[in-house]
Design a protein around this motif. Structure first.
Motif, mmCIF file in Angstrom:
data_model
loop_
_atom_site.group_PDB
_atom_site.id
_atom_site.type_symbol
_atom_site.label_atom_id
_atom_site.label_comp_id
_atom_site.label_asym_id
_atom_site.label_seq_id
_atom_site.Cartn_x
_atom_site.Cartn_y
_atom_site.Cartn_z
ATOM 1 N N TYR A 105 11.117 -9.787 15.986
ATOM 2 C CA TYR A 105 12.537 -9.832 15.578
ATOM 3 C C TYR A 105 13.475 -8.801 16.212
ATOM 4 N N PHE A 106 13.054 -7.674 16.440
ATOM 5 C CA PHE A 106 14.004 -6.797 17.078
ATOM 6 C C PHE A 106 13.629 -6.405 18.591
ATOM 7 N N VAL A 107 12.459 -6.623 18.768
ATOM 8 C CA VAL A 107 12.093 -6.368 20.398
ATOM 9 C C VAL A 107 12.774 -7.161 21.401
ATOM 10 N N PRO A 108 13.272 -8.378 21.392
ATOM 11 C CA PRO A 108 14.089 -9.115 22.103
ATOM 12 C C PRO A 108 15.323 -8.227 22.436
ATOM 13 N N HIS A 109 15.918 -7.970 21.124
ATOM 14 C CA HIS A 109 17.350 -7.013 21.380
ATOM 15 C C HIS A 109 17.071 -5.812 22.000
ATOM 16 N N LEU A 110 15.859 -5.137 21.829
ATOM 17 C CA LEU A 110 15.467 -3.978 22.414
ATOM 18 C C LEU A 110 15.518 -4.026 23.984
ATOM 19 N N PHE A 111 14.904 -5.458 24.283
ATOM 20 C CA PHE A 111 14.705 -5.584 25.864
ATOM 21 C C PHE A 111 16.156 -5.893 26.214
ATOM 22 N N ALA A 112 16.955 -6.555 25.781
ATOM 23 C CA ALA A 112 18.279 -6.982 25.997
ATOM 24 C C ALA A 112 19.157 -5.390 26.659
ATOM 25 N N ALA A 113 18.919 -4.687 25.472
ATOM 26 C CA ALA A 113 19.562 -3.305 25.953
ATOM 27 C C ALA A 113 18.833 -2.587 27.082
ATOM 28 N N PHE A 114 17.618 -2.804 27.683
ATOM 29 C CA PHE A 114 17.212 -2.351 28.656
ATOM 30 C C PHE A 114 17.573 -3.090 29.998
ATOM 31 N N LYS A 115 17.695 -4.482 29.548
ATOM 32 C CA LYS A 115 18.125 -5.429 30.893
ATOM 33 C C LYS A 115 19.456 -4.985 31.134
ATOM 34 N N ARG A 116 20.425 -4.557 30.386
ATOM 35 C CA ARG A 116 21.814 -4.326 30.725
ATOM 36 C C ARG A 116 21.712 -3.291 31.831
ATOM 37 N N GLN A 117 20.729 -2.356 31.772
ATOM 38 C CA GLN A 117 20.562 -1.459 32.747
ATOM 39 C C GLN A 117 19.968 -1.757 34.052
ATOM 40 N N HIS A 118 19.085 -2.800 33.874
ATOM 41 C CA HIS A 118 18.204 -3.304 34.933
ATOM 42 C C HIS A 118 18.253 -4.777 34.829
ATOM 43 N N PRO A 119 19.332 -5.550 35.378
ATOM 44 C CA PRO A 119 19.498 -6.930 35.247
ATOM 45 C C PRO A 119 18.417 -7.541 35.806
ATOM 46 N N GLU A 120 17.636 -7.228 36.923
ATOM 47 C CA GLU A 120 16.973 -8.013 37.885
ATOM 48 C C GLU A 120 15.556 -8.173 37.330
ATOM 49 N N VAL A 121 15.304 -7.294 35.922
ATOM 50 C CA VAL A 121 13.856 -7.279 35.303
ATOM 51 C C VAL A 121 13.836 -8.360 34.272
ATOM 52 N N SER A 122 12.768 -9.252 34.370
ATOM 53 C CA SER A 122 12.551 -10.117 33.218
ATOM 54 C C SER A 122 11.428 -9.842 32.360
ATOM 55 N N LEU A 123 11.280 -10.832 31.300
ATOM 56 C CA LEU A 123 10.327 -10.108 30.275
ATOM 57 C C LEU A 123 9.405 -11.424 30.031
ATOM 58 N N HIS A 124 8.052 -11.186 29.962
ATOM 59 C CA HIS A 124 7.118 -12.063 29.546
ATOM 60 C C HIS A 124 6.601 -11.455 28.153
ATOM 61 N N LEU A 125 7.005 -11.998 26.923
ATOM 62 C CA LEU A 125 6.692 -11.534 25.521
ATOM 63 C C LEU A 125 5.533 -12.252 25.153
ATOM 64 N N THR A 126 4.539 -11.666 24.654
ATOM 65 C CA THR A 126 3.464 -12.208 23.752
ATOM 66 C C THR A 126 3.432 -11.713 22.352
ATOM 67 N N VAL A 127 3.384 -12.581 21.153
ATOM 68 C CA VAL A 127 3.516 -12.129 20.127
ATOM 69 C C VAL A 127 2.103 -12.635 19.440
#
Length: 311
Positions: A105-127
């Motif tokens: 629930y919170f990890v996507p928001h954590l990654f979104a904050a990271f992506k604002r600094q590095h917009p070219e990075v993508s995420l592959h998330l496994t739950v």
């Protein structure tokens, strides 16, 4: 040896799918083309790679060795691509992140904050649950892992970065919701809904119950976090869950946090990888972000922290 990257890609697809036909579908190839690539690979290596036993495909010792080597090769190539993009002034690539289901629930928001600094990075998330996460760690399947209860028998590097409060929950019409103060003993008379075996939340709670000598005679297992929340809302029982996972339900009044004096049970969310693992540039950047941006993470924690709903 004249092994090609294409052969290794096909080989990896067969290993992952344990099937020539599914590997062919994944690679957009015909099954005979996949079979040909594997035969050529076996000819170059001089050993068989797969055995069929009872219509099931198994990896030989040679295949296990080649699988580890090919994974290392692909990781090095991915790292090279990231390093070259970094030299051009922008971090690019994919972060392969595996998380416990309670953290989804919170990890996507954590990654979104990271992506604002590095917009070219993508995420592959496994739950997955904790047991599956430990297996992925031992198989080195992800760049980084986020989990709460670390296995004591594995050599791991870990970075605690956020409290994971586990709280007692009930539907708002439950008789315990009118109490000003409760203990775990007060909860024992009611059915308790629990996660499946392998869940980190369940393991943490069971260990805590033993420590506090709390015994719940009526338990019911629910193998999905979201389904468990719905079961509590429906009045089928109480539950102990991470507050991060129920922030929306608490805010909307669908669930109430019970004022149990022994709770919350605090654990820490940790960023984890195997000791000695070579991290990709993207994974290194994400780790550095977690270390440096404590203020942002604190704001995020407040958003998902919730609180005991006033009576």
């Amino acid at each position: 040896m004249r092994i090609t990257l294409r052969q290794l890609q096909v080989f990896a697809a067969v290993c992952d799918n344990r099937s020539y036909s599914r590997a062919a579908e994944e690679m957009a190839l015909s099954q005979p083309a996949v079979s040909l690539q594997i035969r050529q690979l076996e000819s170059l290596i001089g050993q068989p790679l797969f055995d069929y036993i009872g219509k099931k495909l198994y990896l030989t010792s040679a295949a296990e060795t080649l699988k580890r080597a090919s994974a290392d090769i692909f990781q090095r190539l991915e790292n090279l691509d990231m390093q070259l993009s970094d030299l051009q002034g922008s971090l690019q690539g994919q972060l392969n992140l595996a998380v416990e289901s309670s953290a989804k629930y919170f990890v996507p928001h954590l990654f979104a904050a990271f992506k604002r600094q590095h917009p070219e990075v993508s995420l592959h998330l496994t739950v997955v649950n904790r047991a599956q996460l430990i297996k992925r760690l031992s198989d080195n399947r992800d760049d980084l892992v986020i989990m709460s209860l670390l296995p004591p028998d594995m050599a791991l590097e870990f970075l605690p970065f956020l409290n994971n409060p586990i709280v007692a929950l009930a539907p708002p019409e439950h008789p315990l919701c009118s109490a000003a103060q409760l203990t775990l003993k007060d909860l024992e008379a009611y059915p308790l809904l629990i996660r499946e075996a392998g869940s980190g939340t369940r393991k943490a709670c069971e260990e805590y119950f033993q420590q506090k000598r709390a015994h719940f005679a009526q338990t019911q297992e629910v193998a999905s976090l979201d389904a468990l929340k719905e079961c509590v809302i429906a009045g089928l029982g109480l539950a102990l869950l991470p507050r991060h996972a129920v922030s929306l339900e608490l805010a909307s009044g669908l669930l109430r946090e019970l004022p149990v004096e022994e709770l919350p049970l605090y654990r820490s969310w940790c960023l984890v990888h195997a000791r000695g693992k070579r991290l990709s540039p993207v994974a290194q950047a994400f780790q550095a972000f977690i270390r440096a941006e404590r203020a942002q993470i604190s704001v995020l924690a407040e958003r998902f922290g919730g609180s005991i709903t006033p009576r």
